[in-house]
Design a protein around this motif. Structure first.
Motif, PDB file in Angstrom:
ATOM      1  N   LYS A   1       0.836  -1.265   0.002  1.00  0.00           N
ATOM      2  CA  LYS A   1       0.029   0.053   0.038  1.00  0.00           C
ATOM      3  C   LYS A   1       0.815   1.313   0.061  1.00  0.00           C
ATOM      4  O   LYS A   1       0.358   2.351  -0.254  1.00  0.00           O
ATOM      5  CB  LYS A   1      -1.057  -0.061   1.346  1.00  0.00           C
ATOM      6  CG  LYS A   1      -1.948  -1.219   1.377  1.00  0.00           C
ATOM      7  CD  LYS A   1      -3.115  -0.985   0.157  1.00  0.00           C
ATOM      8  CE  LYS A   1      -3.735  -2.264   0.036  1.00  0.00           C
ATOM      9  NZ  LYS A   1      -4.759  -2.044  -0.779  1.00  0.00           N
ATOM     10  N   THR A   2       1.975   1.167   0.216  1.00  0.00           N
ATOM     11  CA  THR A   2       2.922   2.389   0.493  1.00  0.00           C
ATOM     12  C   THR A   2       3.813   2.735  -0.804  1.00  0.00           C
ATOM     13  O   THR A   2       4.240   1.609  -1.450  1.00  0.00           O
ATOM     14  CB  THR A   2       3.705   2.474   1.820  1.00  0.00           C
ATOM     15  OG1 THR A   2       4.716   1.630   1.846  1.00  0.00           O
ATOM     16  CG2 THR A   2       2.796   2.132   2.800  1.00  0.00           C
ATOM     17  N   THR A   3       4.493   3.876  -0.667  1.00  0.00           N
ATOM     18  CA  THR A   3       5.110   4.297  -1.696  1.00  0.00           C
ATOM     19  C   THR A   3       6.770   3.618  -1.317  1.00  0.00           C
ATOM     20  O   THR A   3       7.351   3.175  -2.359  1.00  0.00           O
ATOM     21  CB  THR A   3       5.487   5.567  -1.751  1.00  0.00           C
ATOM     22  OG1 THR A   3       5.743   6.124  -0.503  1.00  0.00           O
ATOM     23  CG2 THR A   3       4.257   6.406  -2.550  1.00  0.00           C
ATOM     24  N   TRP A   4       6.677   3.587  -0.137  1.00  0.00           N
ATOM     25  CA  TRP A   4       8.075   2.840   0.480  1.00  0.00           C
ATOM     26  C   TRP A   4       7.989   1.385  -0.153  1.00  0.00           C
ATOM     27  O   TRP A   4       9.258   0.759  -0.816  1.00  0.00           O
ATOM     28  CB  TRP A   4       8.359   3.101   1.942  1.00  0.00           C
ATOM     29  CG  TRP A   4       9.864   2.598   2.048  1.00  0.00           C
ATOM     30  CD1 TRP A   4      10.824   2.691   1.717  1.00  0.00           C
ATOM     31  CD2 TRP A   4       9.789   1.692   3.353  1.00  0.00           C
ATOM     32  NE1 TRP A   4      11.821   1.924   2.050  1.00  0.00           N
ATOM     33  CE2 TRP A   4      11.350   1.432   3.352  1.00  0.00           C
ATOM     34  CE3 TRP A   4       9.109   1.342   4.420  1.00  0.00           C
ATOM     35  CZ2 TRP A   4      11.819   0.722   4.242  1.00  0.00           C
ATOM     36  CZ3 TRP A   4       9.987   0.431   5.145  1.00  0.00           C
ATOM     37  CH2 TRP A   4      11.202   0.165   5.115  1.00  0.00           C
TER      38      TRP A   4
ATOM     39  N   SER B   1      -0.025   9.226  -4.659  1.00  0.00           N
ATOM     40  CA  SER B   1       0.042   8.889  -3.376  1.00  0.00           C
ATOM     41  C   SER B   1      -0.253   9.916  -2.303  1.00  0.00           C
ATOM     42  O   SER B   1       0.131  11.238  -2.450  1.00  0.00           O
ATOM     43  CB  SER B   1       1.274   8.320  -3.063  1.00  0.00           C
ATOM     44  OG  SER B   1       2.497   9.282  -3.126  1.00  0.00           O
TER      45      SER B   1
ATOM     46  N   TRP C   1      -4.596   3.659  -4.882  1.00  0.00           N
ATOM     47  CA  TRP C   1      -4.709   2.496  -5.900  1.00  0.00           C
ATOM     48  C   TRP C   1      -5.808   2.669  -7.053  1.00  0.00           C
ATOM     49  O   TRP C   1      -5.875   2.652  -8.102  1.00  0.00           O
ATOM     50  CB  TRP C   1      -4.882   1.129  -5.441  1.00  0.00           C
ATOM     51  CG  TRP C   1      -3.376   0.306  -5.242  1.00  0.00           C
ATOM     52  CD1 TRP C   1      -2.855   0.651  -3.776  1.00  0.00           C
ATOM     53  CD2 TRP C   1      -2.683  -0.090  -5.857  1.00  0.00           C
ATOM     54  NE1 TRP C   1      -1.561  -0.027  -3.627  1.00  0.00           N
ATOM     55  CE2 TRP C   1      -1.426  -0.483  -5.001  1.00  0.00           C
ATOM     56  CE3 TRP C   1      -2.645  -0.483  -7.291  1.00  0.00           C
ATOM     57  CZ2 TRP C   1      -0.349  -0.975  -5.743  1.00  0.00           C
ATOM     58  CZ3 TRP C   1      -1.368  -0.906  -7.888  1.00  0.00           C
ATOM     59  CH2 TRP C   1      -0.367  -1.156  -7.081  1.00  0.00           C
TER      60      TRP C   1
ATOM     61  N   TYR D   1       5.243   8.011  -8.338  1.00  0.00           N
ATOM     62  CA  TYR D   1       4.477   7.505  -7.419  1.00  0.00           C
ATOM     63  C   TYR D   1       4.621   8.553  -6.163  1.00  0.00           C
ATOM     64  O   TYR D   1       3.551   8.256  -5.384  1.00  0.00           O
ATOM     65  CB  TYR D   1       5.234   6.257  -7.094  1.00  0.00           C
ATOM     66  CG  TYR D   1       6.392   6.094  -6.433  1.00  0.00           C
ATOM     67  CD1 TYR D   1       7.553   6.088  -7.436  1.00  0.00           C
ATOM     68  CD2 TYR D   1       6.813   6.233  -5.172  1.00  0.00           C
ATOM     69  CE1 TYR D   1       8.897   6.199  -6.882  1.00  0.00           C
ATOM     70  CE2 TYR D   1       7.930   6.157  -4.522  1.00  0.00           C
ATOM     71  CZ  TYR D   1       9.044   6.063  -5.470  1.00  0.00           C
ATOM     72  OH  TYR D   1      10.308   6.253  -5.185  1.00  0.00           O
ATOM     73  N   ARG D   2       5.529   9.366  -6.051  1.00  0.00           N
ATOM     74  CA  ARG D   2       5.472  10.205  -4.960  1.00  0.00           C
ATOM     75  C   ARG D   2       4.446  11.475  -5.305  1.00  0.00           C
ATOM     76  O   ARG D   2       4.287  12.411  -4.386  1.00  0.00           O
ATOM     77  CB  ARG D   2       6.893  10.842  -4.766  1.00  0.00           C
ATOM     78  CG  ARG D   2       7.954   9.920  -4.248  1.00  0.00           C
ATOM     79  CD  ARG D   2       9.146  10.382  -3.694  1.00  0.00           C
ATOM     80  NE  ARG D   2      10.212   9.413  -3.716  1.00  0.00           N
ATOM     81  CZ  ARG D   2      10.942   9.362  -4.853  1.00  0.00           C
ATOM     82  NH1 ARG D   2      10.710  10.119  -5.893  1.00  0.00           N
ATOM     83  NH2 ARG D   2      12.017   8.325  -4.842  1.00  0.00           N
TER      84      ARG D   2
ATOM     85  N   GLY E   1       2.534   8.963   1.905  1.00  0.00           N
ATOM     86  CA  GLY E   1       3.313   7.713   1.715  1.00  0.00           C
ATOM     87  C   GLY E   1       2.439   6.572   1.297  1.00  0.00           C
ATOM     88  O   GLY E   1       3.055   5.324   1.125  1.00  0.00           O
ATOM     89  N   PHE E   2       1.187   6.781   1.222  1.00  0.00           N
ATOM     90  CA  PHE E   2       0.144   5.607   0.641  1.00  0.00           C
ATOM     91  C   PHE E   2      -0.257   5.735  -0.796  1.00  0.00           C
ATOM     92  O   PHE E   2      -0.681   6.903  -1.273  1.00  0.00           O
ATOM     93  CB  PHE E   2      -1.099   5.456   1.877  1.00  0.00           C
ATOM     94  CG  PHE E   2      -0.671   4.809   2.753  1.00  0.00           C
ATOM     95  CD1 PHE E   2      -0.939   3.711   3.170  1.00  0.00           C
ATOM     96  CD2 PHE E   2      -0.173   5.701   4.076  1.00  0.00           C
ATOM     97  CE1 PHE E   2      -0.697   2.928   4.281  1.00  0.00           C
ATOM     98  CE2 PHE E   2      -0.046   4.953   5.249  1.00  0.00           C
ATOM     99  CZ  PHE E   2      -0.274   3.561   5.466  1.00  0.00           C
ATOM    100  N   LEU E   3      -0.048   4.666  -1.440  1.00  0.00           N
ATOM    101  CA  LEU E   3      -0.422   4.849  -2.948  1.00  0.00           C
ATOM    102  C   LEU E   3      -1.882   4.719  -2.981  1.00  0.00           C
ATOM    103  O   LEU E   3      -2.541   3.973  -2.215  1.00  0.00           O
ATOM    104  CB  LEU E   3       0.143   3.400  -3.584  1.00  0.00           C
ATOM    105  CG  LEU E   3       1.585   3.302  -3.664  1.00  0.00           C
ATOM    106  CD1 LEU E   3       1.981   1.845  -4.186  1.00  0.00           C
ATOM    107  CD2 LEU E   3       2.173   4.290  -4.958  1.00  0.00           C
TER     108      LEU E   3
ATOM    109  N   TYR F   1       6.593   0.037  -2.385  1.00  0.00           N
ATOM    110  CA  TYR F   1       6.709   0.072  -3.920  1.00  0.00           C
ATOM    111  C   TYR F   1       8.040   0.172  -4.283  1.00  0.00           C
ATOM    112  O   TYR F   1       8.662  -0.552  -5.238  1.00  0.00           O
ATOM    113  CB  TYR F   1       5.793   1.145  -4.419  1.00  0.00           C
ATOM    114  CG  TYR F   1       6.110   1.397  -6.040  1.00  0.00           C
ATOM    115  CD1 TYR F   1       5.521   0.557  -7.017  1.00  0.00           C
ATOM    116  CD2 TYR F   1       6.948   2.488  -6.342  1.00  0.00           C
ATOM    117  CE1 TYR F   1       5.566   0.822  -8.403  1.00  0.00           C
ATOM    118  CE2 TYR F   1       6.799   2.592  -7.834  1.00  0.00           C
ATOM    119  CZ  TYR F   1       6.225   1.821  -8.706  1.00  0.00           C
ATOM    120  OH  TYR F   1       6.676   1.954 -10.065  1.00  0.00           O
TER     121      TYR F   1
END
Lengths: 364, 506
Positions: free
Chosen positions: A226-229, B367, B374, B361-362, B370-372, A231
């Motif tokens: 779920k997080t960019t990290w 996001s 989706w 993605y940033r 820090g959460f994507l 990813y």
């Protein structure tokens, strides 16, 4: 491909690469592998003159047969969960951390240091401190190989493995030397104050490490998917070149991932000394850190699956004690564990390839 | 001359419900050079992979010299005299030519007499005009020479039918001439050649007969002498190809990229860029012409921040970014479509969504904390797939299942999504068919019109003449001259990049 060609040479059984892997394969292969392991183990037991069915019965009963045995299985599963989660995170990024055993020992060592030298602290503060110390101990033991890799390019597979022995001997030095309980004859540290002991579920030996493990699994799952990290971690593991082109700081991620990976193993070590034994001693782990590698792969690095697989392996460990009572060596269990990994890895080939049997001749 | 060596009848193969081959028929005569022509994704490679035993057809049959066969592996196919030279070579870099040729052969004595083998392979290569030193190690060879080793490997295995998958995609004009003369040599020796391609020029030059695939179906087979280029193009694409790309000059005097005296080493530690200076202006396409291996790869890596420069400076939009990190360079507005889209561009096991966000993605819409996001990512990816006409089984399917053309479109979609001020594209149309090439050219032109400065590296002079506002010629790590298309003759440019002039497309 060459090896495959070799295998295929003149045989009526051939390997063919599968283009798509049906999802159900991922379930069938481990199940069939385990069945094959039981058959192989059974053969082995029969050759030794035992009745395999009876022995497996004892093993199963020893692991899950009654409430007490089941709780003991969970007790064994806790360090497996934590170390399994730890190594799986590193594996996800393509880092071969096989040093969970050493990270576990160093976590236990640091937690012990806190428990022994701040023995007057109130319980909440003490618990916070042993937890932190356990995590940091493992984290340090994960950080060292990561730093060596990032800054000098040393292969982490070797350093993590070798540091296992360093950590175990380090602990031995302290329990045989400076930290040896002056009143005892055996190489033990002094008993921890009650304030340093993790809460336990009444009537069992299941300690709060279980909650830590479950929390860690959920958090890891969220981080990875779920997080960019997460990813970033997956992208680095998948294709480092693309990650570098995308401007992802690979060195920083390597250090961070190894710190967390080691920290989780360190928590496992802390759990053993502060949750169960109540002091530092020789052999606090029967190779949990190595079994963790098997668990991580069997679970395909899925944190939630790791919890379940760890319970099965905890059961194998625990059931192993029951086997000793009928005069079988405990190493039977180690053998079964190794065989499971071997068969699942072998089975893995079958998820990527299919076997084709040509009944009538091998001609084209 | 009309003896059938190969017959593929009613071949059908589908992947995940997508028909790659739909009742395809192919007849090939002994001793001919047969071109398998079609756009990307038309099913050419799938058909040949079925022929060489890599894939199993869902239905249909293969008849070789009158005998029905089924292959379980490429080894089976080779035993039946069918060998394929793939686009990505399968050679061991640290071994010699001879060692690569005999690798995997079983009838070689356990104790190799390497001298004898060198000699045998040397003679063998001369016979077909594939001049190559059997003692050379693969890493020392040029791409063209490596291809010759691959062909040699197949001939040494006594293959009678040789398949070449896009053989000219990686070759210089001179190497193409050499390859074609070798192929003619082989045909005269009684070998049959199938050449997979989408380049009409080549088909008209080399083929005896042509089979056209379109949308997974075989639409026509004809003799080359019975058809013209234009007719062939229409059959292949199924529609008229727009002839002239509309070009507007929107170039300004402002420099987007300024490289001055750049020096850099290659992977082997030799100087690859030796004082290279070049500028790209806002709203222009600057073409870099040159034979591969003259520093193009290193140039891209220097701009991307992946390779340190030893001397010189790089300015982007006037800001000095010499030896900065890749992240800083992306933030400065640089987008890169790398030469190696499989290795450096896309993560093959990642799905479409995950590949699209590699650099974004940033961003706040992708996001939060820090959460994507989706949901947004999925919607956005679905829109991009539609806008760029990318063919895929879905945004959650891994990109490794997509064709080269669609992967390239995905890569362009990703790189242009952030409205870059500089776009570096290295060989963006290499290995793509006419349709996909056209799509890529349109993307480049529309980016330029939006004011992006584009550095376009290509070996295809026609492409550069068609697209570029200025062409810089690179030779041995330096820019040896800059010309404006139309003001310099093709021969002049060709001479500078060491090839001859070519016929201009459209």
């Amino acid at each position: 491909m060459y090896i495959l060609d070799k295998l295929n040479e003149g045989k009526c059984i051939r390997f063919e690469k599968r283009l798509s892997v049906p999802p159900v394969t991922y379930l069938i292969v481990p199940v069939v592998s385990v069945i094959l392991v039981l058959l192989l183990g059974g053969l082995f037991l029969a050759l030794l003159g035992y009745n395999p069915v009876e022995i497996y019965g004892i093993l199963l009963n020893g692991a899950f047969g009654n409430t007490y045995n089941f709780t003991e299985t969970i007790v064994h599963a806790i360090p497996l969960m934590l170390t399994g989660l730890g190594v799986s995170l590193a594996f996800k990024m393509g880092l071969w951390n096989i040093g969970a055993e050493g990270q576990l020992y160093f976590g236990a060592f640091m937690a012990t240091g806190v428990a022994l030298f701040f023995h007057d602290l109130p319980t909440p503060l003490m618990l916070t401190l042993v937890l932190t110390a356990g995590f940091l101990g493992g984290a340090l033991w994960g950080f060292v190989p990561a730093a060596l890799k990032v800054f000098i390019g040393v292969n982490e597979t070797l350093t993590t493995l070798l540091l296992n022995y360093v950590a175990i001997l380090w602990v031995d030095y302290f329990i045989f030397g400076p930290w040896k309980d002056p009143k005892g004859f055996l190489p033990y540290s002094k008993v921890f104050p009650q304030s340093a002991m993790l809460p336990v579920y009444p009537g069992t030996r299941i300690h709060a490490g279980l909650i830590l493990a479950i929390l860690a699994a959920i958090i890891l799952w969220i981080i990875i998917w779920k997080t960019t990290w997460g990813y970033e971690i997956r992208l680095i593991g998948e294709n480092t070149q693309v990650a570098r082109t995308a401007g992802i700081n690979i060195a920083k991620n390597m250090l961070l991932v190894m710190i967390i990976s080691g920290g989780l193993a360190g928590l496992a070590g802390m759990g053993e000394v502060c949750g169960i034994i109540g002091r530092l001693q020789h052999n606090i782990s029967p190779g949990y850190g190595y079994t963790a590698i098997i668990i991580a792969w069997l679970s395909r690095l899925n944190p939630l699956v790791i919890l379940l697989v760890a319970i099965i392996f905890g059961g194998l460990n625990n059931g192993g004690y029951a086997l000793q009572m009928v005069g079988l060596p405990e190493s039977i269990v180690t053998m079964l564990q190794g065989a499971i990994l071997l068969f699942v890895l072998g089975g893995d080939i079958l998820t990527q390839y299919r076997i084709k049997i040509h009944r009538r001749g091998c001609g084209v | 001359m009309n003896e059938l060596i190969l017959e593929m009848r009613g071949i059908t193969k589908s992947f995940f419900g997508v028909l790659a081959n739909d009742n395809v028929n192919l007849m090939v005569n002994r001793g001919e050079i047969h071109a398998l022509l079609g756009e990307n994704g038309a099913g050419k490679t799938t058909l040949m992979n079925i022929l060489t035993g890599l894939y199993k057809p869902d239905s249909g049959e293969i008849v070789i010299s009158g005998k029905k066969v089924t292959f379980a592996s490429p080894r089976d196919a080779i035993k039946s005299g069918i060998g394929m030279v793939h686009q990505n070579f399968r050679l061991v870099d640290s071994l010699t030519v001879s060692e690569n040729v005999i690798l995997g052969l079983n009838d070689i004595h356990r104790f190799l007499n390497i001298q004898e083998i060198h000699e045998a392979i040397g003679n063998f290569s001369k016979k077909y005009g594939l001049n190559i030193d059997p003692k050379a190690e693969i890493w020392q060879l040029s791409v063209g020479e490596r291809q010759r080793v691959e062909i040699l490997k197949m001939l040494y295995r006594k293959v009678g039918l040789l398949i070449l998958d896009e053989p000219t995609a990686v070759l210089t004009p001179q190497e193409v001439v050499d390859l074609f003369s070798s192929l003619r040599n082989m045909a005269q020796e009684g070998k049959t050649v199938i050449i997979i391609t989408h380049k009409l020029n080549e088909v008209m030059e080399i083929a005896d007969r042509i089979t056209v695939l379109r949308g997974g179906k075989s639409v026509a087979t004809m003799l080359k002498k019975d058809i013209t280029r234009q007719e062939l193009a229409r059959i292949m694409v199924g529609r008229e190809i727009p002839k002239v790309l509309s070009r507007r000059c929107v170039m300004s005097e402002e420099n987007v990229l300024e490289l001055t005296g750049i020096k850099a080493l290659n992977d082997r530690g030799m100087e690859a860029l030796s004082g290279l200076s070049v500028c790209v202006r806002k709203g222009e396409i600057l073409g870099i012409a040159g034979v591969a291996g003259n520093g193009q790869k290193e140039l891209v890596e220097v701009i991307a921040g992946l390779r340190p420069t030893l001397a010189g400076s790089m300015k982007i939009n006037g800001k000095n970014l010499t030896n900065c990190k890749p992240g800083d360079i992306i933030n400065a507005g640089v987008a890169i479509v790398p030469e190696d889209r499989v290795g450096m561009g896309l993560a093959q096991n990642f799905n479409v969504i995950e590949n699209l966000i590699v650099k974004t993605y940033r961003d706040s819409e992708n996001s939060r904390r820090g959460f994507l996001n989706w949901k947004h990512l999925r919607k956005n990816a679905e829109k991009i797939v539609k806008d760029f006409d990318i063919k895929t089984a879905g945004v959650f399917s891994p990109v490794k299942l997509m064709s080269g053309g669609n992967q390239q479109k995905l890569l362009f979609a990703r790189e242009t999504s952030k409205k870059p001020s500089l776009l570096v594209a290295a060989y963006p149309c290499r290995g793509l068919d006419l349709g996909a090439t056209h799509a890529v050219h349109q993307i480049l032109l529309s980016q330029k019109e939006q004011g992006t400065g584009i550095l376009l590296i290509s070996e295809d002079l026609d492409e550069l003449l068609n697209l570029a506002d200025r062409i810089a010629v690179i030779y041995e790590g330096k820019i040896t001259g800059i010309v404006v298309p139309g003001k310099a003759s093709i021969e002049q440019i060709g001479l500078m990049m060491c090839g001859g002039g070519k016929e201009c497309i459209s």
